[in-house]
Design a protein around this motif. Structure first.
Motif, PDB file in Angstrom:
ATOM      1  N   GLY A  28       0.819  -1.204   0.000  1.00 44.81           N
ATOM      2  CA  GLY A  28       0.000   0.000   0.000  1.00 44.81           C
ATOM      3  C   GLY A  28       0.854   1.255   0.000  1.00 44.81           C
ATOM      4  O   GLY A  28       1.971   1.277  -0.529  1.00 44.81           O
ATOM      5  N   LYS A  29       0.318   2.300   0.627  1.00 39.61           N
ATOM      6  CA  LYS A  29       1.036   3.571   0.733  1.00 39.61           C
ATOM      7  C   LYS A  29       1.091   4.014   2.191  1.00 39.61           C
ATOM      8  O   LYS A  29       0.192   3.690   2.971  1.00 39.61           O
ATOM      9  CB  LYS A  29       0.337   4.643  -0.108  1.00 39.61           C
ATOM     10  CG  LYS A  29       0.412   4.391  -1.607  1.00 39.61           C
ATOM     11  CD  LYS A  29      -0.173   5.557  -2.378  1.00 39.61           C
ATOM     12  CE  LYS A  29      -0.012   5.356  -3.873  1.00 39.61           C
ATOM     13  NZ  LYS A  29      -0.547   6.505  -4.656  1.00 39.61           N
ATOM     14  N   PRO A  30       2.139   4.749   2.578  1.00 40.69           N
ATOM     15  CA  PRO A  30       2.221   5.249   3.956  1.00 40.69           C
ATOM     16  C   PRO A  30       1.003   6.115   4.286  1.00 40.69           C
ATOM     17  O   PRO A  30       0.515   6.868   3.438  1.00 40.69           O
ATOM     18  CB  PRO A  30       3.508   6.075   3.962  1.00 40.69           C
ATOM     19  CG  PRO A  30       4.319   5.515   2.842  1.00 40.69           C
ATOM     20  CD  PRO A  30       3.339   5.114   1.795  1.00 40.69           C
ATOM     21  N   GLY A  42       7.586  13.539  -1.214  1.00 39.01           N
ATOM     22  CA  GLY A  42       7.553  12.804  -2.469  1.00 39.01           C
ATOM     23  C   GLY A  42       6.561  11.654  -2.422  1.00 39.01           C
ATOM     24  O   GLY A  42       5.777  11.515  -1.481  1.00 39.01           O
ATOM     25  N   ASP A  43       6.616  10.837  -3.461  1.00 39.06           N
ATOM     26  CA  ASP A  43       5.687   9.715  -3.607  1.00 39.06           C
ATOM     27  C   ASP A  43       6.335   8.446  -3.060  1.00 39.06           C
ATOM     28  O   ASP A  43       7.338   7.978  -3.603  1.00 39.06           O
ATOM     29  CB  ASP A  43       5.322   9.539  -5.084  1.00 39.06           C
ATOM     30  CG  ASP A  43       4.011   8.793  -5.256  1.00 39.06           C
ATOM     31  OD1 ASP A  43       3.427   8.383  -4.237  1.00 39.06           O
ATOM     32  OD2 ASP A  43       3.574   8.627  -6.406  1.00 39.06           O
ATOM     33  N   ASN A  89       9.913   5.611  -7.058  1.00 32.72           N
ATOM     34  CA  ASN A  89      10.843   5.455  -8.174  1.00 32.72           C
ATOM     35  C   ASN A  89      11.953   4.451  -7.886  1.00 32.72           C
ATOM     36  O   ASN A  89      12.708   4.091  -8.794  1.00 32.72           O
ATOM     37  CB  ASN A  89      11.461   6.806  -8.543  1.00 32.72           C
ATOM     38  CG  ASN A  89      10.441   7.755  -9.161  1.00 32.72           C
ATOM     39  OD1 ASN A  89       9.486   7.303  -9.783  1.00 32.72           O
ATOM     40  ND2 ASN A  89      10.642   9.044  -8.978  1.00 32.72           N
ATOM     41  N   ASP A  90      12.086   4.022  -6.628  1.00 34.63           N
ATOM     42  CA  ASP A  90      13.155   3.087  -6.267  1.00 34.63           C
ATOM     43  C   ASP A  90      12.704   1.628  -6.314  1.00 34.63           C
ATOM     44  O   ASP A  90      13.493   0.737  -5.989  1.00 34.63           O
ATOM     45  CB  ASP A  90      13.683   3.390  -4.861  1.00 34.63           C
ATOM     46  CG  ASP A  90      14.511   4.665  -4.839  1.00 34.63           C
ATOM     47  OD1 ASP A  90      14.796   5.204  -5.927  1.00 34.63           O
ATOM     48  OD2 ASP A  90      14.869   5.128  -3.739  1.00 34.63           O
ATOM     49  N   VAL A  91      11.454   1.381  -6.654  1.00 36.80           N
ATOM     50  CA  VAL A  91      10.971   0.003  -6.732  1.00 36.80           C
ATOM     51  C   VAL A  91      10.625  -0.328  -8.171  1.00 36.80           C
ATOM     52  O   VAL A  91      10.188   0.540  -8.938  1.00 36.80           O
ATOM     53  CB  VAL A  91       9.743  -0.226  -5.811  1.00 36.80           C
ATOM     54  CG1 VAL A  91      10.075   0.156  -4.383  1.00 36.80           C
ATOM     55  CG2 VAL A  91       8.537   0.544  -6.293  1.00 36.80           C
ATOM     56  N   ILE A  92      10.827  -1.572  -8.538  1.00 33.89           N
ATOM     57  CA  ILE A  92      10.536  -2.046  -9.891  1.00 33.89           C
ATOM     58  C   ILE A  92       9.441  -3.108  -9.802  1.00 33.89           C
ATOM     59  O   ILE A  92       9.585  -4.107  -9.084  1.00 33.89           O
ATOM     60  CB  ILE A  92      11.789  -2.653 -10.559  1.00 33.89           C
ATOM     61  CG1 ILE A  92      12.883  -1.589 -10.674  1.00 33.89           C
ATOM     62  CG2 ILE A  92      11.453  -3.218 -11.929  1.00 33.89           C
ATOM     63  CD1 ILE A  92      14.201  -2.122 -11.189  1.00 33.89           C
ATOM     64  N   GLU A  93       8.361  -2.892 -10.497  1.00 34.02           N
ATOM     65  CA  GLU A  93       7.280  -3.867 -10.516  1.00 34.02           C
ATOM     66  C   GLU A  93       7.661  -5.024 -11.439  1.00 34.02           C
ATOM     67  O   GLU A  93       8.025  -4.812 -12.602  1.00 34.02           O
ATOM     68  CB  GLU A  93       5.984  -3.224 -10.990  1.00 34.02           C
ATOM     69  CG  GLU A  93       4.810  -4.197 -10.995  1.00 34.02           C
ATOM     70  CD  GLU A  93       3.526  -3.569 -11.480  1.00 34.02           C
ATOM     71  OE1 GLU A  93       2.586  -4.313 -11.794  1.00 34.02           O
ATOM     72  OE2 GLU A  93       3.472  -2.322 -11.540  1.00 34.02           O
ATOM     73  N   LEU A  94       7.588  -6.234 -10.915  1.00 33.08           N
ATOM     74  CA  LEU A  94       7.969  -7.419 -11.684  1.00 33.08           C
ATOM     75  C   LEU A  94       6.781  -7.992 -12.453  1.00 33.08           C
ATOM     76  O   LEU A  94       5.646  -7.974 -11.969  1.00 33.08           O
ATOM     77  CB  LEU A  94       8.530  -8.489 -10.749  1.00 33.08           C
ATOM     78  CG  LEU A  94       9.830  -8.147 -10.021  1.00 33.08           C
ATOM     79  CD1 LEU A  94      10.171  -9.240  -9.011  1.00 33.08           C
ATOM     80  CD2 LEU A  94      10.976  -7.969 -11.013  1.00 33.08           C
ATOM     81  N   ASN A  95       7.072  -8.513 -13.623  1.00 30.85           N
ATOM     82  CA  ASN A  95       6.057  -9.219 -14.414  1.00 30.85           C
ATOM     83  C   ASN A  95       6.008 -10.671 -13.924  1.00 30.85           C
ATOM     84  O   ASN A  95       6.389 -11.599 -14.618  1.00 30.85           O
ATOM     85  CB  ASN A  95       6.417  -9.149 -15.896  1.00 30.85           C
ATOM     86  CG  ASN A  95       5.304  -9.700 -16.771  1.00 30.85           C
ATOM     87  OD1 ASN A  95       4.174  -9.891 -16.313  1.00 30.85           O
ATOM     88  ND2 ASN A  95       5.616  -9.973 -18.022  1.00 30.85           N
ATOM     89  N   GLN A 111       8.703  -0.718 -15.897  1.00 33.64           N
ATOM     90  CA  GLN A 111       8.697  -1.657 -14.785  1.00 33.64           C
ATOM     91  C   GLN A 111       8.590  -0.955 -13.442  1.00 33.64           C
ATOM     92  O   GLN A 111       8.198  -1.558 -12.448  1.00 33.64           O
ATOM     93  CB  GLN A 111       9.969  -2.508 -14.815  1.00 33.64           C
ATOM     94  CG  GLN A 111       9.938  -3.573 -15.910  1.00 33.64           C
ATOM     95  CD  GLN A 111      11.206  -4.370 -15.882  1.00 33.64           C
ATOM     96  OE1 GLN A 111      12.282  -3.863 -16.143  1.00 33.64           O
ATOM     97  NE2 GLN A 111      11.109  -5.637 -15.564  1.00 33.64           N
ATOM     98  N   ALA A 112       8.966   0.290 -13.402  1.00 30.73           N
ATOM     99  CA  ALA A 112       8.990   0.993 -12.116  1.00 30.73           C
ATOM    100  C   ALA A 112       7.654   1.639 -11.762  1.00 30.73           C
ATOM    101  O   ALA A 112       7.522   2.213 -10.706  1.00 30.73           O
ATOM    102  CB  ALA A 112      10.088   2.065 -12.144  1.00 30.73           C
ATOM    103  N   ARG A 113       6.683   1.564 -12.665  1.00 32.24           N
ATOM    104  CA  ARG A 113       5.407   2.208 -12.407  1.00 32.24           C
ATOM    105  C   ARG A 113       4.582   1.360 -11.456  1.00 32.24           C
ATOM    106  O   ARG A 113       4.336   0.178 -11.700  1.00 32.24           O
ATOM    107  CB  ARG A 113       4.646   2.435 -13.722  1.00 32.24           C
ATOM    108  CG  ARG A 113       5.300   3.480 -14.616  1.00 32.24           C
ATOM    109  CD  ARG A 113       4.287   4.019 -15.618  1.00 32.24           C
ATOM    110  NE  ARG A 113       3.808   2.955 -16.486  1.00 32.24           N
ATOM    111  CZ  ARG A 113       4.343   2.681 -17.669  1.00 32.24           C
ATOM    112  NH1 ARG A 113       5.379   3.351 -18.093  1.00 32.24           N
ATOM    113  NH2 ARG A 113       3.827   1.736 -18.434  1.00 32.24           N
ATOM    114  N   ILE A 114       4.107   1.950 -10.397  1.00 35.09           N
ATOM    115  CA  ILE A 114       3.236   1.290  -9.426  1.00 35.09           C
ATOM    116  C   ILE A 114       1.920   2.056  -9.389  1.00 35.09           C
ATOM    117  O   ILE A 114       1.894   3.246  -9.068  1.00 35.09           O
ATOM    118  CB  ILE A 114       3.864   1.282  -8.020  1.00 35.09           C
ATOM    119  CG1 ILE A 114       5.203   0.569  -8.070  1.00 35.09           C
ATOM    120  CG2 ILE A 114       2.931   0.598  -7.026  1.00 35.09           C
ATOM    121  CD1 ILE A 114       5.153  -0.891  -8.400  1.00 35.09           C
ATOM    122  N   ALA A 115       0.836   1.371  -9.681  1.00 35.21           N
ATOM    123  CA  ALA A 115      -0.467   2.045  -9.708  1.00 35.21           C
ATOM    124  C   ALA A 115      -0.917   2.382  -8.289  1.00 35.21           C
ATOM    125  O   ALA A 115      -0.605   1.680  -7.367  1.00 35.21           O
ATOM    126  CB  ALA A 115      -1.490   1.139 -10.375  1.00 35.21           C
TER     127      ALA A 115
END
Length: 210
Positions: free
Chosen positions: A134-136, A146-147, A170-176, A206-210
């Motif tokens: 989730g989000k903080p 920031g986000d 921006n520091d996390v990469i979403e994996l397929n 890959q770094a986009r998190i919805a």
């Protein structure tokens, strides 16, 4: 001879562990039969013990509870019951902490453990798999510029323990990769690698998190 011995172990060890876990689960769930009155015990009127009857009883109890909790009367009773628990200091803390976690994990509207991520942890250059939770929120979000996203970093080979981190988006990469495949990868300590899939196209897709 060593080759045959290792091959045999590779066949029997997974099967043995699977049977042991299933036996442990069935034996634990059979303990629910102790809730029945003595005269209603299946062993009493069948004359012998039937393993697995507790599983059926547990399933029936959970299903009946779900049906009861979804109607108006059931919801009112649950609200009344939770109101009583809210007045007990220690019980209140434990119950509502567990309830919030379970609601997040099992609710169809929740976002916990819906995505597998790749992050640098515990230091830059070292990579590991994490899960989006989730989000903080609360006052924490007021102190983060920031986000940011909240992630859970499981340990190996026991993913039920781990670390909770809040990281820049921006520091996390979403994996397929599915959550199940990521969990298998973690539990196997990287031995059971998931099937390779084509990476998403586009800059930093890959770094986009919805």
């Amino acid at each position: 001879m060593k080759k045959y011995l290792v091959t045999g172990l590779l066949l029997w060890i997974p099967l043995g562990i699977t049977l042991w876990v299933l036996n442990l689960l069935v034996s634990s769930m059979d303990q629910t039969l102790l809730l029945l009155p003595d005269a209603w015990q299946p062993e009493r009127w069948l004359g012998f013990r039937v393993p697995g009857l507790g599983v059926i009883l547990s399933f029936g109890v959970v299903l009946a509870t779900g049906v009861f909790a979804t109607n108006v009367i059931g919801q009112r009773l649950i609200d009344y019951w939770e109101g009583l628990l809210r007045r007990i200091p220690v019980v209140k803390s434990i119950y509502y902490s567990v309830k919030q976690v379970s609601d997040t994990l099992f609710s169809s509207k929740g976002v916990a453990f819906r995505k597998a991520l790749l992050i640098q942890y515990p230091r830059p250059g070292a990579w590991t798999i994490a899960f989006l939770t989730g989000k903080p929120g609360g006052d924490v979000a007021n102190h983060l510029q920031g986000d940011y996203v909240s992630v859970y970093v499981p340990t190996t080979p026991n993913p039920t323990s781990g670390f909770f981190l809040m990281m820049p988006k921006n520091d996390v990469i979403e994996l397929n990769m599915s959550v199940d495949a990521a969990l298998k990868y973690i539990v196997s300590m990287g031995v059971v690698a998931p099937e390779a899939k084509p990476a998403a196209s586009g800059p930093r897709a890959q770094a986009r998190i919805a």
